[in-house]
Design a protein around this motif. Sequence first.
Motif, short mmCIF file in Angstrom:
data_model
loop_
_atom_site.label_atom_id
_atom_site.label_comp_id
_atom_site.label_asym_id
_atom_site.label_seq_id
_atom_site.Cartn_x
_atom_site.Cartn_y
_atom_site.Cartn_z
N UNK A 203 0.79 -1.24 0.00
CA UNK A 203 0.00 0.00 0.00
C UNK A 203 0.82 1.29 0.00
N UNK A 204 2.13 1.19 0.18
CA UNK A 204 2.94 2.41 0.19
C UNK A 204 4.41 2.09 -0.01
N UNK A 205 5.14 3.05 -0.57
CA UNK A 205 6.57 2.84 -0.81
C UNK A 205 7.35 4.09 -0.44
N UNK A 206 8.65 3.90 -0.22
CA UNK A 206 9.54 5.02 0.07
C UNK A 206 10.96 4.65 -0.27
N UNK A 207 11.83 5.64 -0.41
CA UNK A 207 13.24 5.36 -0.70
C UNK A 207 14.12 6.49 -0.20
N UNK A 208 15.39 6.18 -0.02
CA UNK A 208 16.36 7.18 0.43
C UNK A 208 17.75 6.79 -0.05
N UNK A 209 18.50 7.77 -0.50
CA UNK A 209 19.88 7.53 -0.93
C UNK A 209 20.78 8.62 -0.34
N UNK A 210 22.06 8.31 -0.14
CA UNK A 210 22.98 9.36 0.35
C UNK A 210 23.11 10.49 -0.68
N UNK A 211 23.51 11.65 -0.21
CA UNK A 211 23.61 12.83 -1.09
C UNK A 211 24.85 12.78 -1.99
N UNK A 212 25.88 12.08 -1.54
CA UNK A 212 27.15 12.08 -2.26
C UNK A 212 27.12 11.17 -3.48
N UNK A 213 27.42 11.74 -4.66
CA UNK A 213 27.48 10.97 -5.91
C UNK A 213 28.92 10.73 -6.31
N UNK B 136 4.00 6.84 5.55
CA UNK B 136 3.14 7.99 5.21
C UNK B 136 2.30 7.68 3.96
N UNK B 137 2.93 7.06 2.94
CA UNK B 137 2.23 6.76 1.69
C UNK B 137 1.11 5.74 1.89
N UNK B 138 1.29 4.87 2.88
CA UNK B 138 0.28 3.82 3.11
C UNK B 138 -0.87 4.31 4.00
N UNK B 139 -0.72 5.51 4.56
CA UNK B 139 -1.79 6.10 5.36
C UNK B 139 -1.93 5.54 6.76
N UNK C 40 3.21 -3.56 3.68
CA UNK C 40 2.24 -4.59 3.29
C UNK C 40 1.14 -4.63 4.34
N UNK C 41 -0.10 -4.71 3.87
CA UNK C 41 -1.24 -4.73 4.79
C UNK C 41 -2.21 -5.85 4.47
N UNK D 91 8.51 -12.46 -7.72
CA UNK D 91 7.18 -12.22 -7.16
C UNK D 91 6.37 -11.40 -8.14
N UNK D 92 5.11 -11.77 -8.28
CA UNK D 92 4.17 -11.04 -9.15
C UNK D 92 3.11 -10.42 -8.23
N UNK D 93 2.96 -9.10 -8.31
CA UNK D 93 1.95 -8.46 -7.45
C UNK D 93 1.22 -7.34 -8.19
N UNK D 94 0.05 -7.04 -7.67
CA UNK D 94 -0.70 -5.88 -8.14
C UNK D 94 -0.46 -4.74 -7.19
N UNK D 95 -0.11 -3.57 -7.74
CA UNK D 95 0.23 -2.44 -6.88
C UNK D 95 -1.03 -1.86 -6.23
N UNK D 96 -0.89 -1.49 -4.96
CA UNK D 96 -1.94 -0.76 -4.24
C UNK D 96 -3.04 -1.67 -3.74
N UNK D 97 -4.09 -1.02 -3.20
CA UNK D 97 -5.20 -1.79 -2.61
C UNK D 97 -6.12 -2.30 -3.68
#
Length: 330
Positions: free
Chosen positions: A9-19, A67-70, A168-169, A324-330
């Motif tokens: 139901x929701x996703x997020x990501x984060x990466x360091x600032x240094x390239x 936050x994205x999953x509420x 996952x919910x 894995x095969x999934x349908x996104x969202x609710x």
Amino acid sequence: MQNLGVAITGSGSAVPATSLHNQTLSELVETSDEWIATRTGIRQRRLALPSESLSVLATAASSQAIAASGIKAEDLDLILLATSTPDDLFGSACQVQAKLGATNAVAFDLTAACSGFVFGLVTAAQYIRTGVYKNVLLIGADILSRWVDWEDRRTCVLFGDGAGAVVLQADKSDRLLGFALKSDGTQNHHLNLAYAGASQELLPDVNITKGTYQPITMNGKEVYRFAVQKVPEIIDKALFQANISVEQIDWLILHQANQRIIDAVAQRLNIPEHKVISNLAQYGNTSAASIPLALDEAVRQGKIKPNDIVATSGFGAGLTWGAAIFQWGR
């Protein structure tokens, strides 16, 4: 207890600032932007500074997914952290739990290298389907720059740091349509982050080992051959279990190891290029983080929409692989 369905139901990501760009990397080892890009598809990668930690990256990605999953962090029942590079050898999931304030969640690490996210997805789903837990946070996060030999041009050009997460919910309909997992320990020697011990005499007649680890070693040709053969097979198995055809797939998200592998697998499955999601050029191989990082970017760009069917596959050290095969969202 009644079996329940699973929804992501929701996703997020984060990466360091240094390239670190290929051009800059060529000042460290004998290589070039053209050499790296044509063989791998990678242009740059993100590197965690000494002040940055895996648990901080994982927490940032997790906060977005929650936050994205509420839901709120307190609603989480379980936190699974798929990683091979924890801040603490005993595990980092509990540190993430504390940073999130997820006071009701049990937390533990899961290690399956670059397959970690797919293995974690299947593991999380079992807790939900058996009715034990309702809200599960799954994180894929790795800081492989800590474990790279920066003088080995075969491996140092490949890896980057990052984190991705999904929630996952429990749901009335089951959106995890099918999966398949495999391991082959006889091929283990092709990709290692091996234990390196120095013998130490504790007492006369009693020797112990003072532990550390060697940098990553990899037989690139064998890993490539393994991935191109096994990944289309495992996706076929997961599709068969899901009872859907390859034409019904809206998006293919493979572990972002090498653009040549991604292209070869898509071709073998007859999946057109416009359905293949790749962000390898910007981030390199981020191990367990690569699939959720690519997924989250595609969701936030509006590519992946609710009800889209996503086929995903992770593959790597162990050797392990899964789909894995999934349908996104609710």
